[in-house]
Scaffold this motif. Structure first.
Motif, short mmCIF file in Angstrom:
data_model
loop_
_atom_site.label_atom_id
_atom_site.label_comp_id
_atom_site.label_asym_id
_atom_site.label_seq_id
_atom_site.Cartn_x
_atom_site.Cartn_y
_atom_site.Cartn_z
N ARG A 75 3.35 -16.63 1.08
CA ARG A 75 2.32 -16.05 1.96
C ARG A 75 1.77 -14.78 1.35
NH1 ARG A 75 0.91 -16.83 7.13
NH2 ARG A 75 2.36 -18.58 7.30
N PHE A 76 0.47 -14.54 1.53
CA PHE A 76 -0.18 -13.36 0.95
C PHE A 76 -0.82 -12.55 2.06
CE2 PHE A 76 -2.30 -10.42 -1.53
CZ PHE A 76 -3.66 -10.58 -1.65
N LYS A 77 -0.39 -11.32 2.15
CA LYS A 77 -1.02 -10.40 3.12
C LYS A 77 -1.96 -9.51 2.33
CE LYS A 77 2.63 -10.43 6.60
NZ LYS A 77 3.51 -9.58 7.47
N ASN A 78 -3.22 -9.93 2.29
CA ASN A 78 -4.21 -9.25 1.46
C ASN A 78 -4.55 -7.88 2.03
OD1 ASN A 78 -6.40 -8.35 0.04
ND2 ASN A 78 -7.42 -10.34 -0.03
N PRO A 79 -4.16 -6.80 1.35
CA PRO A 79 -4.40 -5.46 1.90
C PRO A 79 -5.88 -5.09 1.96
CG PRO A 79 -3.28 -5.32 -0.22
CD PRO A 79 -3.46 -6.76 0.08
N GLN A 80 -6.73 -5.96 1.40
CA GLN A 80 -8.17 -5.69 1.48
C GLN A 80 -8.74 -6.24 2.78
OE1 GLN A 80 -9.70 -4.05 -1.00
NE2 GLN A 80 -8.64 -4.52 -2.92
N THR A 81 -7.89 -6.90 3.61
CA THR A 81 -8.40 -7.50 4.85
C THR A 81 -7.55 -7.04 6.05
OG1 THR A 81 -6.90 -9.39 4.75
CG2 THR A 81 -8.99 -9.59 3.53
N ALA A 82 -8.17 -7.04 7.22
CA ALA A 82 -7.43 -6.66 8.44
C ALA A 82 -6.29 -7.64 8.66
CB ALA A 82 -8.39 -6.68 9.63
N LYS A 83 -6.60 -8.95 8.46
CA LYS A 83 -5.59 -10.00 8.65
C LYS A 83 -4.38 -9.74 7.75
CE LYS A 83 -5.87 -14.46 7.07
NZ LYS A 83 -6.43 -15.82 6.85
N GLY A 84 -4.68 -9.24 6.57
CA GLY A 84 -3.59 -8.99 5.62
C GLY A 84 -2.80 -7.74 5.98
N VAL A 132 0.85 -1.20 0.00
CA VAL A 132 0.00 0.00 0.00
C VAL A 132 0.89 1.24 0.00
CG1 VAL A 132 -1.76 1.27 1.26
CG2 VAL A 132 -1.83 -1.25 1.21
N GLY A 133 1.92 1.22 0.84
CA GLY A 133 2.84 2.36 0.92
C GLY A 133 3.54 2.63 -0.41
N HIS A 134 4.08 1.57 -1.00
CA HIS A 134 4.79 1.73 -2.28
C HIS A 134 3.83 2.26 -3.35
CE1 HIS A 134 8.83 0.12 -1.67
NE2 HIS A 134 8.29 -0.61 -0.73
N THR A 135 2.64 1.70 -3.35
CA THR A 135 1.64 2.10 -4.36
C THR A 135 1.36 3.59 -4.29
OG1 THR A 135 0.60 -0.08 -4.31
CG2 THR A 135 -0.75 1.76 -5.08
N LEU A 136 1.06 4.04 -3.07
CA LEU A 136 0.68 5.46 -2.92
C LEU A 136 1.86 6.38 -3.21
CD1 LEU A 136 -1.66 5.15 0.19
CD2 LEU A 136 -2.28 5.37 -2.24
N ARG A 137 3.06 5.97 -2.79
CA ARG A 137 4.24 6.83 -3.03
C ARG A 137 4.49 6.97 -4.53
NH1 ARG A 137 7.19 4.81 0.30
NH2 ARG A 137 8.26 3.25 -0.95
N MET A 138 4.49 5.83 -5.25
CA MET A 138 4.79 5.90 -6.69
C MET A 138 3.67 6.64 -7.44
SD MET A 138 6.64 2.29 -7.43
CE MET A 138 8.02 2.67 -8.50
N ALA A 139 2.45 6.42 -7.01
CA ALA A 139 1.33 7.10 -7.69
C ALA A 139 1.40 8.61 -7.47
CB ALA A 139 0.01 6.55 -7.15
N ARG A 140 1.71 9.02 -6.23
CA ARG A 140 1.78 10.46 -5.94
C ARG A 140 2.92 11.11 -6.71
NH1 ARG A 140 4.61 13.10 -2.81
NH2 ARG A 140 5.44 11.32 -1.63
N GLN A 141 4.05 10.40 -6.83
CA GLN A 141 5.20 10.95 -7.57
C GLN A 141 4.81 11.23 -9.04
OE1 GLN A 141 8.30 8.07 -7.36
NE2 GLN A 141 9.14 8.80 -5.41
N GLN A 142 3.96 10.38 -9.59
CA GLN A 142 3.62 10.52 -11.02
C GLN A 142 2.40 11.42 -11.22
OE1 GLN A 142 5.21 9.22 -13.62
NE2 GLN A 142 6.46 7.53 -12.82
N GLY A 145 -0.39 -2.99 -10.74
CA GLY A 145 -1.41 -2.38 -11.58
C GLY A 145 -1.43 -0.87 -11.37
N ALA A 146 -1.31 -0.47 -10.11
CA ALA A 146 -1.29 0.97 -9.80
C ALA A 146 -0.08 1.64 -10.43
CB ALA A 146 -1.28 1.16 -8.28
N LYS A 147 1.06 0.95 -10.43
CA LYS A 147 2.27 1.51 -11.06
C LYS A 147 2.04 1.68 -12.56
CE LYS A 147 5.44 -0.86 -7.84
NZ LYS A 147 6.25 -2.11 -7.76
N ALA A 148 1.41 0.68 -13.18
CA ALA A 148 1.15 0.77 -14.63
C ALA A 148 0.23 1.95 -14.93
CB ALA A 148 0.52 -0.54 -15.11
N VAL A 149 -0.80 2.11 -14.11
CA VAL A 149 -1.73 3.21 -14.31
C VAL A 149 -1.04 4.55 -14.07
CG1 VAL A 149 -3.80 4.32 -13.38
CG2 VAL A 149 -3.77 1.84 -13.76
#
Ligand code: SF4
Length: 757
Positions: free
Chosen positions: A265-274, A30-40, A81-85
């Motif tokens: 292992r998958f930490k799904n950012p759509q869930t609290a557990k993730g 989530v952090g990487h996504t938002l940082r790269m998206a904001r930069q662009q 996907g967010a990076k591509a967009v």
């Protein structure tokens, strides 16, 4: 601040190494996504744009081809996907002043990362013969230049029309129509370099060159085998599907030379557990196989299934298949020792895999380049089909074949006729619909196109998207071949290496992106795409175009076609440009499965294309039955003191687009010139961690190819196997090193030696 590349020049490639990770996604993603998206894009545009990706009334992610779930999350995208967009919706712009400041020779000295970070192309530019820099040109003049060079050809087959998998269905259909009305089947595409082996093997064995599972089948499977694929980076939302399958009781076997975090292992950012917890463990059995050992593995598993009382679905085999006897004879010859040598696996591991297979009633096998880019990839995928046919795992809910496509519409482009070896039935339908006689002689695929350019037989290269030069093998040969062309043309959204490796004349034609509003004479238009599971749906851009001089892909093709073919072409190119629904009406009459296209695609989420083996257990092969095959088992041999190299992506990469210099899951930061080597192999070769070496590939004709200056990283790869990123290592892959039958470049098993730099 959005709008400016975050670095000076040149880009430093200084890799640092830390421990590999054992879980994918989670809060860091989530952090990487938002940082790269904001930069662009900046904050506001980020929110506006990302919340529209993959939504039913939004636009399709220009990343991979993973399908959308029926129920869409508010944020229905992954980090990559967010990076591509973000890279497409960036606020950075490449202006005429940029080209004046950066002659082609300068651009040729820049890294792919640097070129990509400059931003969106805004107007057509032209490199005149003998000129040093691109200069602005009008669209009319640009089309004139293309027409001049095409008119000057001795034959239409001296032109090559390449397609990258980002091209929409509508643009792809028009592009093949134009090329064929012009007179050639030279329609290579990026599929030639990725899943061509899958298409070849599946068409022969089950009659359809596409996967037979839908998303719900993956959720219903009780055993999922993920072979030669790294979904955590290349198809990240697949992890959500694997997590759901696990929740439904499924077990997962991953078959891979590398331990990939996204399969552990998958930490799904759509869930609290993730987000806060440990996430979900995915793989139950990790088979760390040697590169190219997959055919041998499946062949032995098939022998063991045949030898297990009641394990074969005799009824299915009798009713739906042929070739069983010949196949079982070959399978019974599978040898344990040879298989253990070919796979590098332990007997106990294969026996555990067999137990899981026999306990399964609904098995899906997913795969990607790790199976498709070897000399023997087609026989390997046929063996996977044998494996599924034995227990009736095709045409049963929760079971089937699942080649996972890497480009958002690569499957759609092929369905639309982007294929150098079109079926006669398709050409017949085209002739009936458009009243011209399309060429029947098969055209050039990617490797043959490079040979034709190298040998001066092809003189005009036209690319609809992509980064042909960087994506192709044998970089020095490919670049020299491209420089022999009279004219190179690239329809692109952003700068890349291929723009710096030009013919005598060159054009860059800037086009709209998926995220952007497409306004034509008939009003706002939408395009359609087909995902990896054969779902066709609409994609509607909403952002203002990156510049007033951009044209959509369909508009570019239609205007070019009218200019090149002239008034003698009865095809209504202008009508098609005005209203894409008219294109879809024609597609509905030419392409099977698209009947009533406009009405069906108007439904939120679109529709599933028919798939006879999945839907009816009907196999449209030459015999009307599914085919067991009995190819001899092959696997790469490794000379003493050599390693088997696979070329692969980092986590900050999508095909040849470099988003950043980190490969977070593998613990690599700030650099890409690294080679992953098993510590014991490194010790045997006396190369310590951190040493710098040249990678030298050795080809059967005695030729060698060199990639200089790679940092050795001791990494838990399979013994004898190394890994390094492409496009940097595509220079090591000989043009003639291709898969039998499919001619796909064999970038997953390259014999190399390490030489101290
Ligand atoms: S999984 Fe693929 S299609 Fe989906 S958001 Fe990620 S990159 Fe895009």
């Amino acid at each position: 601040m959005a709008g400016k590349p975050p670095f000076g020049d040149p880009v430093q490639d200084a890799p640092e190494v830390e421990e590999p990770q054992h879980a994918a996604a989670g809060l860091p993603a989530v952090g990487h996504t938002l940082r790269m998206a904001r930069q662009q894009m900046g904050v506001r545009r980020t929110a506006l744009t990302l919340l529209r990706v993959n939504q039913k009334d939004g636009f399709d992610c220009p990343g991979c081809a993973w399908p959308e779930p029926e129920h869409r999350h508010r944020a229905e995208f992954c980090e990559n996907g967010a990076k591509a967009v973000a890279e497409e919706a960036t606020l950075r712009r490449v202006t005429p002043e940029f080209f004046a400041a950066h002659p082609v020779a300068d651009l040729a000295g820049r890294s792919g990362y640097w070129l990509g970070q400059q931003g969106r192309l805004t107007r057509p530019v032209y490199l005149a013969e003998g000129a040093e820099a691109y200069e602005p040109v009008s669209w009319e003049r640009a089309f004139d230049i293309v027409a001049e060079e095409l008119d000057a050809l001795g034959s239409p087959d001296e032109a090559v029309f390449y397609t990258s998998g980002r091209t929409s269905n509508e643009a792809a259909f028009l592009y093949q129509l134009f090329a064929r009305e012009f007179g050639t089947n030279n329609l290579p595409d990026c599929s030639n370099m990725c899943h061509e082996s899958s298409g070849s093997a599946l068409t022969e064995t089950i009659g359809v060159g596409k996967g037979s599972v839908l998303l719900e089948d993956l959720h219903r499977a009780d055993l999922i085998i993920v072979a030669g694929q790294n979904p955590g980076t290349n198809h990240p939302r697949m992890l959500s599907a694997l997590e759901e399958a696990k929740a439904n009781g499924a077990r997962i076997i991953s078959v891979n030379p590398l331990p990939e975090a996204g399969l552990e292992r998958f930490k799904n950012p759509q869930t609290a557990k993730g987000l806060t917890g440990r996430g979900t463990s995915l793989t139950d059995l990790f088979l760390q196989i040697r590169l190219g050992g997959d055919q041998a593995l499946f062949r032995l598993l098939n022998r063991l299934i045949i030898e297990t009382e009641g394990a074969v679905d005799e009824t299915f085999v009798a009713e739906h298949t042929q070739g069983y006897e010949e196949f079982t004879e070959a399978a019974r010859a599978a040898d344990w020792d040879e298989t253990l040598a070919a796979t590098g696996l332990q007997r106990a591991e294969i026996e555990e895999a067999l137990r899981m297979v026999l306990a399964s009633e609904r098995t899906v096998v997913c795969w990607a380049m790790g199976l498709t880019q070897h000399k023997h990839s087609v026989p390997t995928i046929r063996e996977v089909v044998n494996f599924l046919l034995l227990r009736g795992n095709i045409g049963r809910p929760g079971a089937g074949v699942c080649p996972v496509r890497g480009h958002s519409n690569v499957q759609g482009d092929r369905t639309m006729g982007i294929f150098e070896r079109p079926a006669d039935s398709f050409l017949d339908a085209l002739e009936k619909e458009f009243g011209f006689a399309p060429p029947r002689e098969h055209g050039l695929d990617v490797v043959r196109a490079i040979r034709a350019l190298r040998d001066g037989e092809a003189k005009v290269f036209f690319a609809m998207g992509g980064n042909f030069v960087a994506a192709s093998p044998d970089t020095e040969v490919t670049e020299a071949a491209m420089r022999r062309a009279r004219l190179t043309v690239h329809v692109s959204t952003k700068l890349n290496r291929s723009h710096a490796v030009t013919g005598a004349r060159a054009l860059i034609l800037p086009t709209l992106g998926r995220t952007e509003r497409d306004l034509q004479g008939g009003g706002e238009q939408f395009v359609t795409v087909e995902d990896s599971m054969g779902m066709v749906h609409a994609s509607r851009g909403r952002l203002e175009p990156a510049g007033p001089r951009l044209l959509s892909e369909p508009a570019i093709v239609c205007r070019l076609a009218r200019r090149v073919l002239g008034e003698s072409s009865a095809t209504p190119w202008e009508e098609f440009t005005k209203d894409y629904a008219t294109i879809r009406d024609r597609i509905a009459r030419v392409v099977p499965g698209f009947e009533d296209f406009n009405a069906r695609v108007a439904a939120p989420g679109g529709f599933a294309l028919p798939h006879a083996p999945r839907d009816e257990r009907r196999f449209p092969t030459a015999t009307g039955r599914a085919h067991f095959t009995a190819a001899p088992v092959e696997y790469p041999e490794l000379p003493e003191g050599r390693l088997l190299l696979q070329t692969l992506r980092s986590h900050d990469q999508y095909n040849t687009t470099i988003y950043g210099l980190d490969d977070r899951y593998r613990g690599i930061k700030g650099g890409r010139r690294v080679v992953l080597v098993h510590p014991e192999d490194a010790a045997a070769l006396s190369v310590e961690d951190g040493a710098y070496v040249d990678l030298v590939s050795e080809w059967r004709d005695g030729t060698e190819r060199r990639a200089p200056g790679f940092r050795v990283v001791h990494y838990p790869t399979a013994r004898g196997c190394a890994a390094a990123y492409y496009p940097e290592t595509n220079v090591l892959v000989p043009l003639d090193a291709t898969a039998d039958t499919s001619n796909t470049p064999a970038g997953k098993s390259v014999v190399i030696r390490l030489e101290r730099a």
